[in-house]
Enzyme design. Structure first.
Site, PDB file in Angstrom:
ATOM      1  N   PRO A 322      -5.518   8.888 -21.333  1.00  0.00           N
ATOM      2  CA  PRO A 322      -5.088   8.438 -22.646  1.00  0.00           C
ATOM      3  C   PRO A 322      -5.114   6.925 -22.847  1.00  0.00           C
ATOM      4  CG  PRO A 322      -3.167   8.847 -21.282  1.00  0.00           C
ATOM      5  CD  PRO A 322      -4.368   9.191 -20.443  1.00  0.00           C
ATOM      6  N   SER A 323      -5.355   6.145 -21.805  1.00  0.00           N
ATOM      7  CA  SER A 323      -5.220   4.691 -21.946  1.00  0.00           C
ATOM      8  C   SER A 323      -6.420   4.091 -22.671  1.00  0.00           C
ATOM      9  CB  SER A 323      -5.078   4.036 -20.575  1.00  0.00           C
ATOM     10  OG  SER A 323      -6.345   3.981 -19.952  1.00  0.00           O
ATOM     11  N   CYS A 324      -6.275   2.828 -23.055  1.00  0.00           N
ATOM     12  CA  CYS A 324      -7.338   2.140 -23.790  1.00  0.00           C
ATOM     13  C   CYS A 324      -8.286   1.403 -22.865  1.00  0.00           C
ATOM     14  CB  CYS A 324      -6.721   1.161 -24.778  1.00  0.00           C
ATOM     15  SG  CYS A 324      -5.801   2.015 -26.046  1.00  0.00           S
ATOM     16  N   ASP A 325      -8.506   1.938 -21.670  1.00  0.00           N
ATOM     17  CA  ASP A 325      -9.417   1.285 -20.738  1.00  0.00           C
ATOM     18  C   ASP A 325     -10.605   2.192 -20.466  1.00  0.00           C
ATOM     19  OD1 ASP A 325     -10.712  -0.084 -18.774  1.00  0.00           O
ATOM     20  OD2 ASP A 325      -8.977  -0.302 -17.458  1.00  0.00           O
ATOM     21  N   ASN A 362      -0.158   0.476 -20.425  1.00  0.00           N
ATOM     22  CA  ASN A 362      -0.262   0.868 -21.838  1.00  0.00           C
ATOM     23  C   ASN A 362       1.025   1.510 -22.361  1.00  0.00           C
ATOM     24  OD1 ASN A 362      -3.575   1.970 -23.069  1.00  0.00           O
ATOM     25  ND2 ASN A 362      -2.645  -0.027 -23.006  1.00  0.00           N
TER      26      ASN A 362
END
Ligand SMILES: *Cc1c(COP(=O)(O)O)cnc(C)c1O
Length: 393
Positions: A322-325, A362
């Site tokens: 789910p992270s923005c990486d 995050n």
């Protein structure tokens, strides 16, 4: 030996009480693994390597079974002390110690230490005078997933001079230790290391140093991981046989981490997003590489993924966290049925080197850990199942 695997029904029951993502830990499975090792490798006493999974349920269960513990820091010692484990059941097996670790070890009465360099001797002599020390030797093993011998271990020829220097500093030269590397698939690596250790025991005797302890480290694999079938019973029995032959009078220790807890924990996660990119479906899960999937990076591991609720034939799919990486991709080309938002997935063999290295990156919360044997909802359900079974017999 089978891994602990929740069935779909159990997974759904638990998901009614607990929102995903969450982990489910079976302490009975940890106990089964402990007993299996004691049965097939009776010559060695177990020191659980706490770093693999310091869940207090695991520490308590193993303590009750009589296990000893391998610790690497003041924090690990304190976790054990908090569940009533005393220092005489700990070995401080991190060969380089910080001040805080040494002070805590002295305070808790830890008496066994490993080291691989002379620079550690004055520190030990100062904080824990007279303690038992084991010198860690470098051993080679190409068949380990995680090689620990590039960072740790004294060269073979340095071992006895190190023990001699420790004695001169007022410490007690107790023996030799090694670690063949983690997830070792090779019995030969242990056997070679045992032969090296035997030579050192003999050479020490000739120098009037009587060594009493041998620590064969951790490294036992999770069987069947990554499609590799390892016959653990055979592996342990072969090592036991060599110990009987080479070290009939020596106190032997082993420091399993991954093996004891790896197969005892599952993750339940949900699909929170989907997209098609070309021919490839993507599924975004509510748990990722900055969470309990951190072992993909730190532990070089792939965890078995089980999909439920999907429809139609399987197609190569991508699962991401789910992270923005962009690094947060968990499975590529995974044959999955078509899934929808809200569908759950189960990931097994997630007991070792997962929760310990999860982060809050995050702002995502750490996945909570439920103990399988404490789940009333399941226990009720289990009894119903048993009654049904009995009724149908
Ligand atoms: C990590 C470690 C272990 C446990 O290793 P596993 O491969 O998980 O069994 C044992 N001993 C030492 C000194 C370690 O650093």
């Amino acid at each position: 030996m089978r891994s602990f695997i929740l069935n779909e029904n159990e997974m759904n029951e638990l998901s009614k009480k607990q929102s995903t993502p969450f982990m489910v830990l079976s302490l009975d499975k940890v106990e089964e693994n402990y007993r299996f090792l004691a049965k097939h490798l009776p010559r060695a006493k177990t020191c659980y390597a706490v770093k693999a999974n310091p869940h207090d349920g695991i520490l308590k269960r193993l303590a009750a079974l009589g296990s000893h513990f391998d610790v690497a820091s003041a924090g690990e010692m304190e976790m054990l002390a908090a569940v009533g484990v005393t220092g005489d059941r700990m070995i401080y097996a991190n060969p380089v110690r910080d001040r805080c670790g040494l002070e805590t070890a002295a305070h808790l009465g830890i008496r066994r230490f490993t080291f691989d360099d002379a620079s550690e001797i004055p520190k030990l002599a100062k904080f824990v005078p007279g303690a038992d020390v084991l010198v860690r030797i470098q051993v080679h093993n190409k068949k380990a997933l995680v090689d620990l011998n590039t960072k740790f271990g004294a060269p073979f020829t340095a071992a006895l001079p190190l023990l001699r220097a420790a004695e001169e500093a007022g410490l007690h030269a107790a023996g030799i230790c090694f670690h063949v590397g983690s997830q070792s698939l090779s019995t030969a690596a242990y056997e070679e290391a045992l032969l090296l250790a035997r030579r050192l025991f003999d050479e020490a005797e000739a120098l009037h140093m009587h060594l009493t302890d041998l620590d064969i480290g951790g490294g036992f694999p999770i069987p069947d991981a990554d499609g590799l079938a390892v016959n653990l019973a055979n592996m342990m029995e072969a090592i036991n046989h060599q110990l009987e032959r080479l070290f009939p009078d020596t106190q032997v220790w082993t420091e399993p981490g991954r093996y004891l807890c790896g197969t005892a924990m599952n993750l339940v996660a949900s699909v929170i997003g989907t997209k098609m990119r070309g021919q490839t479906p993507w599924y975004i899960l509510d748990e990722g590489i900055y969470g309990v999937f951190s072992g993909i990076l730190f532990d070089h591991w792939t965890y078995p993924l089980h999909c439920f609720g999907g429809k139609g034939k399987t197609v190569p799919s991508i699962f991401a966290g789910p992270s923005c990486d962009g690094i947060d991709v968990l499975y590529r080309d995974f044959p999955a049925p078509k899934l929808a938002i809200g569908d759950k997935v189960l990931v097994t063999d997630m007991g070792a080197y997962t929760t310990v290295s999860a982060t809050h990156f995050n702002g995502f919360a750490l996945a909570p850990v439920l103990v399988y044997e404490e789940q009333e909802a399941l226990i009720g359900h289990q009894q119903e199942n048993d009654e049904e079974k009995e009724a149908s017999m």
